[in-house]
Structure formats: structure tokens, C-alpha cells
Design a protein around this motif. Structure first.
Motif, PDB file in Angstrom:
ATOM      1  N   HIS A 197     -14.209 -15.612  49.782  1.00 50.77           N
ATOM      2  CA  HIS A 197     -13.449 -15.156  50.944  1.00 50.77           C
ATOM      3  C   HIS A 197     -12.529 -14.006  50.525  1.00 50.77           C
ATOM      4  O   HIS A 197     -11.570 -14.213  49.778  1.00 50.77           O
ATOM      5  CB  HIS A 197     -12.607 -16.286  51.524  1.00 50.77           C
ATOM      6  N   THR A 219     -12.905 -20.924  65.494  1.00 49.77           N
ATOM      7  CA  THR A 219     -13.835 -21.130  64.389  1.00 49.77           C
ATOM      8  C   THR A 219     -15.011 -20.178  64.534  1.00 49.77           C
ATOM      9  O   THR A 219     -15.485 -19.905  65.640  1.00 49.77           O
ATOM     10  CB  THR A 219     -14.338 -22.577  64.351  1.00 49.77           C
ATOM     11  N   LEU A 220     -15.467 -19.674  63.413  1.00 51.89           N
ATOM     12  CA  LEU A 220     -16.564 -18.716  63.390  1.00 51.89           C
ATOM     13  C   LEU A 220     -17.150 -18.721  61.987  1.00 51.89           C
ATOM     14  O   LEU A 220     -16.396 -18.775  61.004  1.00 51.89           O
ATOM     15  CB  LEU A 220     -16.040 -17.320  63.746  1.00 51.89           C
ATOM     16  N   PRO A 221     -18.467 -18.674  61.851  1.00 52.58           N
ATOM     17  CA  PRO A 221     -19.049 -18.608  60.501  1.00 52.58           C
ATOM     18  C   PRO A 221     -18.494 -17.416  59.724  1.00 52.58           C
ATOM     19  O   PRO A 221     -18.373 -16.312  60.246  1.00 52.58           O
ATOM     20  CB  PRO A 221     -20.547 -18.440  60.777  1.00 52.58           C
ATOM     21  N   GLY A 222     -18.117 -17.667  58.484  1.00 52.28           N
ATOM     22  CA  GLY A 222     -17.590 -16.603  57.636  1.00 52.28           C
ATOM     23  C   GLY A 222     -16.089 -16.474  57.658  1.00 52.28           C
ATOM     24  O   GLY A 222     -15.519 -15.723  56.863  1.00 52.28           O
ATOM     25  N   GLY A 224     -12.514 -18.207  56.962  1.00 50.52           N
ATOM     26  CA  GLY A 224     -11.944 -19.340  56.267  1.00 50.52           C
ATOM     27  C   GLY A 224     -10.619 -19.786  56.833  1.00 50.52           C
ATOM     28  O   GLY A 224     -10.417 -20.955  57.145  1.00 50.52           O
ATOM     29  N   ALA A 273     -11.797 -14.285  54.742  1.00 51.64           N
ATOM     30  CA  ALA A 273     -13.109 -14.250  55.380  1.00 51.64           C
ATOM     31  C   ALA A 273     -14.149 -13.736  54.400  1.00 51.64           C
ATOM     32  O   ALA A 273     -13.829 -13.016  53.449  1.00 51.64           O
ATOM     33  CB  ALA A 273     -13.080 -13.356  56.630  1.00 51.64           C
ATOM     34  N   GLN A 274     -15.393 -14.074  54.663  1.00 51.10           N
ATOM     35  CA  GLN A 274     -16.479 -13.674  53.777  1.00 51.10           C
ATOM     36  C   GLN A 274     -16.921 -12.234  54.000  1.00 51.10           C
ATOM     37  O   GLN A 274     -17.601 -11.673  53.146  1.00 51.10           O
ATOM     38  CB  GLN A 274     -17.663 -14.631  53.955  1.00 51.10           C
ATOM     39  N   ALA A 278     -17.442 -10.622  60.292  1.00 47.33           N
ATOM     40  CA  ALA A 278     -16.923 -11.858  60.877  1.00 47.33           C
ATOM     41  C   ALA A 278     -15.509 -11.657  61.402  1.00 47.33           C
ATOM     42  O   ALA A 278     -15.149 -12.168  62.470  1.00 47.33           O
ATOM     43  CB  ALA A 278     -16.955 -12.975  59.838  1.00 47.33           C
ATOM     44  N   ARG A 281     -15.607  -9.611  64.667  1.00 45.19           N
ATOM     45  CA  ARG A 281     -16.112 -10.415  65.785  1.00 45.19           C
ATOM     46  C   ARG A 281     -15.048 -11.391  66.260  1.00 45.19           C
ATOM     47  O   ARG A 281     -14.834 -11.558  67.470  1.00 45.19           O
ATOM     48  CB  ARG A 281     -17.361 -11.179  65.357  1.00 45.19           C
TER      49      ARG A 281
END
Length: 325
Positions: A197, A219-222, A224, A273-274, A278, A281
Motif C-alpha cells: 500500500h 470500501t473499494l478493492p485496493g 487500505g 492504497a495499492q 483505486a 475512483r
């Protein structure tokens, strides 16, 4: 005479005092060399090997620290918890899990059975990042007696990231209120596992506390963690630092809790975040979901980890007169 110069009379007691003085002054390489000379003259003196193990712990030379702590243990007539703790810390730094588990067992610490890394719940604590550089203090989840995962999004200048796993010292240097209880504060010694991240410094216009909570709870993929740095980081103006548009109409030092009665719309966030996609978005969805929401600036931040410099006994607690074990 410099602090690293040998004392004039060369007696064993004077040499020992000199070696300890070097250690207390933070001259760790010189202290290790001085203790090594003494140990060559007195190979069965476990205290000298212990001090070499301690100096190498703060030099973060885990292999050497482990070697000298094990030698100190071999010379002990009675169990010494300090050498066991330091051997366990060094073994953890080396990734020698068999030895680390053996040392924790000697200390009477209950750990899950197994052969590899320890992964359990040792509670919430705080660590001081880069304690040799007056680093910030963050909350962590301890996963073994001296390993912990970062729960906050540290400032980019720390070189750390959300969810890094760090090795920390065994002696607490103080406490901090977690919101529920006082928890111990430990000095972080090294990053053992680098998080994927990255840190993003984000500056937004946010109309109220409810809108901020929606962003933090999304919440969202990628993604943290989304942290409001507006309240937690007060010693510099982050917007000035990152060139984000803003005004200085009020003093952020007067901010208390994030409430709607006296709300400051300019918010400074840290997002772990990754990737940038992400983050954009997440922010785009949030801004489109309500009136008065605007993203001023997004910066991806990476910094090198600052290294210790000689001449400072950074491992001491705020109120300690003596170096911690």
C-alpha cells in the motif's frame, strides 16, 4: 581526547568504563570494538558479550547481536531475561524462527505452536517510527512479541507505509491513550515486510463530518485505509508542503474533534492504497455523491527510510537515565 579514543591508563576497569561511556553516547561501532577488546582479554565474562549483543541490536546487525547474546547465555549461571529478550529480537530480525521461539519459551511467553513466523494477537500498541530521527508515533497491531503491523497511514517522510510489518524493541518507552486504554509505546527498529500500500497525500473540500465519515467508511478493492490527517498532523501545513490550493483563514491548532458545529472544510488525508487508480475512483465516487465535495490535490508519496546516525542514544525513553535493556 575524542570520545572514541582509548583511555590513558589502560586498566581493565577504566577500559570497561570507557566502553560503557561510548555506548551511552550512542557511539555504537566504537563501543562494540571496545567491548570486543575486553572480551578478548576476558572471554568468560558474559556481561561483555551481552553488551556486544546490545550494541549490535541498536546497530541492527541481527546476526552479530544473536551470536553475542547466545554466547552471554552460555556463560550465565542463572537465567537472564534481558539476554533472552535480546536474543529473541535478534533471531526475529534474522528470520531464525526456531531460535526466536526457543527464546520466547525461555522468557515464559505463550506463543502458538509451529515452526515458522509467529502470527497471533498480542494486542494494540504504538510504535515510534525512526526513533533516531524524532519520528511520529502510530498505532499497530502486534502479531508477535516484537513484530507489529501499522494501522495508521504514516507521513510520507517517515519512509513507512500503512500495513508495513515492523520489528520493535522489547522495552516500552511510554504509553499512549488508544481511546479505550493506555497502550505501550515501543521503538520501531526496522521494516521487516514492506506493505504493497503506497501513501497518497490527498486534499479535499468536505462540507461536513458526515461526508468525511462516508469517505472513510467506503470500501473499494485496493484501498487500505483513509486517515484524516487534519487533526492528527498539526506541526506543519501539509497543503503548503504539497502545493495544494487553500487559505489560512483559521488556525488548525484550534481544531478539536471532527464535528459539524464548527467544521473546517479543508481536509488533509492520508490514504494507504495499492495504486492511484483505486484512489481516484474512491474520490470520484465520493465527490459525485454529494454537494460541496471537491478534490483539490492527490500526490503519490515515496521516501527513503532515514538511517540512524552515531552520537545519539535514541533507544532511551523520555524519562530514562540509563539505557534500556
Amino acid at each position: 581526547m575524542s570520545s572514541s579514543a582509548d583511555p590513558g591508563d589502560g586498566t581493565a576497569s577504566t577500559l570497561r568504563e570507557h566502553a560503557h561511556a561510548l555506548f551511552d553516547a550512542g557511539e555504537l561501532h566504537a563501543a562494540d570494538a571496545a567491548f570486543a577488546r575486553l572480551a578478548a582479554q576476558h572471554p568468560d565474562d558474559g556481561a561483555l558479550h551481552y553488551m556486544r549483543g546490545l550494541a549490535n541490536k541498536y546497530l541492527r546487525d541481527w546476526s552479530a547481536s544473536l551470536q553475542h547474546n547466545l554466547r552471554a547465555q552460555a556463560l550465565e549461571s542463572d537465567f537472564d531475561p534481558a539476554s533472552a529478550w535480546n536474543a529473541a529480537i535478534a533471531a526475529t530480525g534474522c528470520g531464525d524462527w526456531e531460535q526466536a521461539r526457543r527464546q520466547w519459551a525461555r522468557c515464559g511467553i505463550d506463543i502458538p505452536a509451529g515452526d515458522g513466523p509467529i502470527n497471533a494477537d498480542f494486542g494494540i500498541a504504538c510504535v515510534r517510527l525512526n526513533p533516531w530521527a524524532d519520528g511520529e508515533t502510530v498505532f499497530v497491531q502486534r502479531i508477535d512479541p516484537v513484530r507489529a503491523r501499522l494501522l495508521n497511514v504514516p507521513l510520507p517522510e517517515s519512509g513507512h507505509r500503512f500495513a508495513d510489518i515492523v520489528l520493535h524493541d522489547g522495552a516500552s518507552t511510554g504509553t499512549r491513550w488508544s481511546g479505550e486504554a493506555d497502550v505501550p509505546v515501543f521503538n520501531a527498529l526496522q521494516v521487516l515486510e514492506r506493505s504493497d500500500h503506497r501513501t497518497f497525500a490527498v486534499f479535499i473540500q468536505c462540507p461536513d463530518a458526515d461526508a468525511l465519515e462516508q469517505l472513510q467508511q467506503a470500501t473499494l478493492p485496493g484501498i487500505g485505509y483513509v486517515e484524516d490527517w487534519t487533526l492528527s498532523i498539526r506541526h506543519l501545513c501539509l497543503r503548503c508542503s504539497y502545493g495544494a490550493p487553500h487559505t489560512h483563514e483559521r488556525d488548525d491548532a484550534d481544531l478539536e474533534e471532527a464535528g459539524n458545529d464548527d467544521w473546517h472544510p479543508e481536509r488533509s488525508l492520508g490514504i494507504g492504497a495499492q495504486g492511484r487508480t483505486a484512489v481516484m475512483r474512491l474520490l470520484g465516487d465520493w465527490a459525485a455523491a454529494g454537494v460541496g465535495r471537491h478534490v483539490d490535490s492527490v500526490s503519490a508519496c515515496d521516501s527513503e527510510l532515514p538511517l540512524p546516525a552515531p552520537g545519539r542514544a535514541w533507544w532511551r525513553g523520555m524519562d530514562e537515565d540509563d539505557a534500556s535493556p
